[in-house]
Design an enzyme around this catalytic site. Sequence first.
Site, short mmCIF file in Angstrom:
data_model
loop_
_atom_site.label_atom_id
_atom_site.label_comp_id
_atom_site.label_asym_id
_atom_site.label_seq_id
_atom_site.Cartn_x
_atom_site.Cartn_y
_atom_site.Cartn_z
CG ASN A 352 27.08 61.60 72.23
OD1 ASN A 352 27.69 60.81 71.52
ND2 ASN A 352 26.71 61.30 73.46
CG HIS A 354 23.99 66.01 65.20
ND1 HIS A 354 23.84 67.38 65.25
CD2 HIS A 354 23.53 65.62 63.98
CE1 HIS A 354 23.28 67.78 64.12
NE2 HIS A 354 23.09 66.74 63.33
CB CYS A 355 28.51 67.72 69.06
SG CYS A 355 27.03 67.67 70.06
CB ILE A 356 32.25 64.87 66.88
CG1 ILE A 356 31.61 63.49 66.72
CG2 ILE A 356 32.37 65.23 68.37
CD1 ILE A 356 32.48 62.34 67.23
#
Length: 363
Positions: A352, A354-356
């Site tokens: 999501n 935060h991960c990108i």
Amino acid sequence: MSFLIDSTPRKDGFRMPGEFETHAGTWMLWPERPDNWRNGAKPAQKAFVAVASAIAQFEPVTMCVSQVQFRNARNMLPGNVRVVEMSNNDSWMRDCGPTFVVDGKTARVVDWDFNAWGGLLGGLYFPWDLDDQVAGKVADIERVDRYKAPLVLEGGSIHVDGQGTLMTTKECLLNENRNPDKTQAEIEDLLAGYLNIKKFIWLNHGVYNDETNGHVDNICCFIRPGVVALTWTDDKSDPQYEISQENYEILQSATDAQGRKLEIHKIHQPDPVLIRAEEAEGVDAVEGTLPREAGDRMAASYINFYLCNGGAVVPTFDDPHDSLALAELQKLLPERKVVGVPAREILLGGGNIHCITQQQPKA
Ligand code: KQY
């Protein structure tokens, strides 16, 4: 020019700041691989544009894009987002990107080993060699010096409070597919040296069905030093219940590097997000990558939000819990503007907001 430094950040007086500290900007990578992103990544690209545009209200954003997608990305992104060409295997800047450390005057980069969340033992794609070079390339573009850490680690598997505390999960960091030759104490030693950490908080598991092997950034995060938010469900029959309850107890009995007890806030998860048939059908089948099946449950959580200067960009799922999560986060972050961005398409890729994203702190 970026120099490789043969030392550790701790020896040199550097530390990893909390995400809530001031940023110089945000780094992202553009999605394109059709065996992870449905319909040739077109819906995901729109979602990434929405995330980049939301962050760009608050701070400079750089999008790294392959040569093949450069024109398309430049055309889709607003003019205030810098676009630079960078080859890659996929689009998870949090995980393959650099971890910045600062000493009050200068920023440097810690460059971890990246093995696509598990290498040949359940990793999510092969090869991952281009992603493994991303941190070094960012350091070069920014002309900041770099430490090479001898540890397989993704940025989403750690959260720090910037004051000596690191929070992670055993499910990920002690997984045999990351650093099978290292004990927990050896891993702590390396993290202490490379991030200037004095206290570790080990949660057990991450979000149910999270294909990262339980990244902490999907389940729990620091709002500020001494204050954490944890994904939650009141539904005792949901497999997430026990996971969140166990982590709650760990957090309740923990103290941080400054000796503080933690203030813990529960953020209720969305209803289970299941892949629809037309979504699964849109993902190319390729040997060696994770199959997407209709009915599979994705690891949906509001905790996977991103803090930027004066803002918080939070995933929404067109779910009845969205408005409550946004309101609770706004209450916890009164000094920031909380912005919801529809994120189902990012979640379908396995992560999501935060991960990108990856923050570059202000030096
Ligand atoms: O940090 C993440 N959640 C990235 C997951 C990678 C998913 C690849 N399908």
